[in-house]
Write a protein that holds these residues in place. Sequence first.
Motif, PDB file in Angstrom:
ATOM      1  N   GLN A  27       5.333  -9.516   1.981  1.00  0.00           N
ATOM      2  CA  GLN A  27       5.999 -10.417   1.047  1.00  0.00           C
ATOM      3  C   GLN A  27       7.274 -10.984   1.664  1.00  0.00           C
ATOM      4  OE1 GLN A  27       6.465  -7.836  -2.360  1.00  0.00           O
ATOM      5  NE2 GLN A  27       4.548  -8.526  -3.310  1.00  0.00           N
ATOM      6  N   TYR A  28       8.042 -10.107   2.312  1.00  0.00           N
ATOM      7  CA  TYR A  28       9.273 -10.572   2.933  1.00  0.00           C
ATOM      8  C   TYR A  28       8.986 -11.556   4.073  1.00  0.00           C
ATOM      9  CZ  TYR A  28      13.643 -10.808   5.447  1.00  0.00           C
ATOM     10  OH  TYR A  28      14.763 -11.276   6.081  1.00  0.00           O
ATOM     11  N   THR A  29       7.950 -11.283   4.836  1.00  0.00           N
ATOM     12  CA  THR A  29       7.598 -12.177   5.943  1.00  0.00           C
ATOM     13  C   THR A  29       7.314 -13.575   5.432  1.00  0.00           C
ATOM     14  OG1 THR A  29       6.732 -10.391   7.327  1.00  0.00           O
ATOM     15  CG2 THR A  29       5.918 -12.608   7.784  1.00  0.00           C
ATOM     16  N   ARG A  30       6.580 -13.687   4.344  1.00  0.00           N
ATOM     17  CA  ARG A  30       6.287 -15.013   3.770  1.00  0.00           C
ATOM     18  C   ARG A  30       7.569 -15.708   3.336  1.00  0.00           C
ATOM     19  NH1 ARG A  30       1.810 -12.122   1.633  1.00  0.00           N
ATOM     20  NH2 ARG A  30       2.919 -11.761  -0.338  1.00  0.00           N
ATOM     21  N   TYR A  43      17.166 -12.419   8.814  1.00  0.00           N
ATOM     22  CA  TYR A  43      16.585 -11.747   9.974  1.00  0.00           C
ATOM     23  C   TYR A  43      15.299 -11.030   9.584  1.00  0.00           C
ATOM     24  CZ  TYR A  43      21.235 -12.693  11.732  1.00  0.00           C
ATOM     25  OH  TYR A  43      22.394 -13.331  12.105  1.00  0.00           O
ATOM     26  N   ARG A  44      14.439 -10.867  10.587  1.00  0.00           N
ATOM     27  CA  ARG A  44      13.156 -10.196  10.330  1.00  0.00           C
ATOM     28  C   ARG A  44      12.678  -9.497  11.598  1.00  0.00           C
ATOM     29  NH1 ARG A  44       8.247 -11.408  12.132  1.00  0.00           N
ATOM     30  NH2 ARG A  44       6.516 -10.313  11.120  1.00  0.00           N
ATOM     31  N   GLY A  45      12.265  -8.225  11.433  1.00  0.00           N
ATOM     32  CA  GLY A  45      11.545  -7.524  12.481  1.00  0.00           C
ATOM     33  C   GLY A  45      12.411  -6.941  13.580  1.00  0.00           C
ATOM     34  N   PHE A 210      15.578  -6.612  19.866  1.00  0.00           N
ATOM     35  CA  PHE A 210      15.527  -8.011  19.454  1.00  0.00           C
ATOM     36  C   PHE A 210      15.030  -8.083  18.016  1.00  0.00           C
ATOM     37  CE2 PHE A 210      15.321  -8.260  24.015  1.00  0.00           C
ATOM     38  CZ  PHE A 210      16.026  -9.406  24.341  1.00  0.00           C
ATOM     39  N   THR A 211      15.506  -9.080  17.314  1.00  0.00           N
ATOM     40  CA  THR A 211      14.962  -9.416  16.013  1.00  0.00           C
ATOM     41  C   THR A 211      14.712 -10.922  16.027  1.00  0.00           C
ATOM     42  OG1 THR A 211      15.300  -9.217  13.607  1.00  0.00           O
ATOM     43  CG2 THR A 211      17.239  -9.703  14.948  1.00  0.00           C
ATOM     44  N   VAL A 254      18.820  -6.434   8.878  1.00  0.00           N
ATOM     45  CA  VAL A 254      17.393  -6.480   9.188  1.00  0.00           C
ATOM     46  C   VAL A 254      16.660  -5.673   8.124  1.00  0.00           C
ATOM     47  CG1 VAL A 254      15.626  -6.119  10.948  1.00  0.00           C
ATOM     48  CG2 VAL A 254      17.991  -6.578  11.642  1.00  0.00           C
ATOM     49  N   PRO A 255      16.050  -6.324   7.146  1.00  0.00           N
ATOM     50  CA  PRO A 255      15.357  -5.585   6.093  1.00  0.00           C
ATOM     51  C   PRO A 255      14.343  -4.602   6.662  1.00  0.00           C
ATOM     52  CG  PRO A 255      15.577  -7.877   5.464  1.00  0.00           C
ATOM     53  CD  PRO A 255      16.026  -7.782   6.895  1.00  0.00           C
TER      54      PRO A 255
END
Length: 274
Positions: A27-30, A43-45, A210-211, A254-255
């Motif tokens: 959900q967060y990625t979308r 930020y993600r990942g 890295f993110t 970064v979630p």
Amino acid sequence: MNAPIATPIWQGKPSRIPMLRAVQEAQYTRRFFAHTALTHHIYRGVFPTFAAAQASIPPTRTAGYDNAESADLYRERTRRVYINDYPMILWLGRFLEQGARRIFDIGGHIGIAYYAYQRFLTYPAGLTWTVQDVPAVNAAGTRWAADHDKARRLAFADDLAGADGCDVLFAAGSLQYLDYTLADAIAAMPRRPRFLLLNSVPVHPSQSYFTVQNIGVACCPYRVTAERDFLGSLSALGYELQDRWENPQRHCTVPFHPELSLDRYFGFAFRLAA
């Protein structure tokens, strides 16, 4: 480059149940890739390499700063400074007093610091300020300079060749976007810069990773460096730390990875040992 404070658009608590956590992350990625606001960065990942972070960006999203939309950002920052700019102004003034005349600015966009800092510093005769950035940004900077750099001190470069033997290697909020480390870049120079002036550097107490950052108009691989790696690599090249400061206004959240998130960034002034 000073960036808005990062505000995650997912602020829930990660589930300990693998299946539910996978749903939360999906959900967060979308939401992450749908983010287009310029008011804040998200930020993600977590990734082991720049290439891995780059590969996670879908082809439907613009990647990096080499595009017209990214090149048109930050015009207002040529006319103002932020709290964490003042240590940079202080140390740049000191380096100029010690004879520094050649400044090489990694990732300086259209010359943001060059324009903003001259409100507080008297640039000496013979000063040159070269910005190294991506082609789209350099083109925008050249156009902007035609109307705004009356002294004609500012130039633009596509690579680091001009940094060889410069007096001040300057980087404000840009080191995190590079696919190489600052130490590796300096080690490859026949003549190392006398001074390093670095701002808004995301440094983690113990981990390098890295993110991916979403700046609204594009997504960018984003480097976070462990403190021992960052300081140790520059010390090994002969640089002595003169000063460091904190910028608690900058965050990297970064979630799903609270142990890797940062609640402040750092600035540094270095001198090459005699």
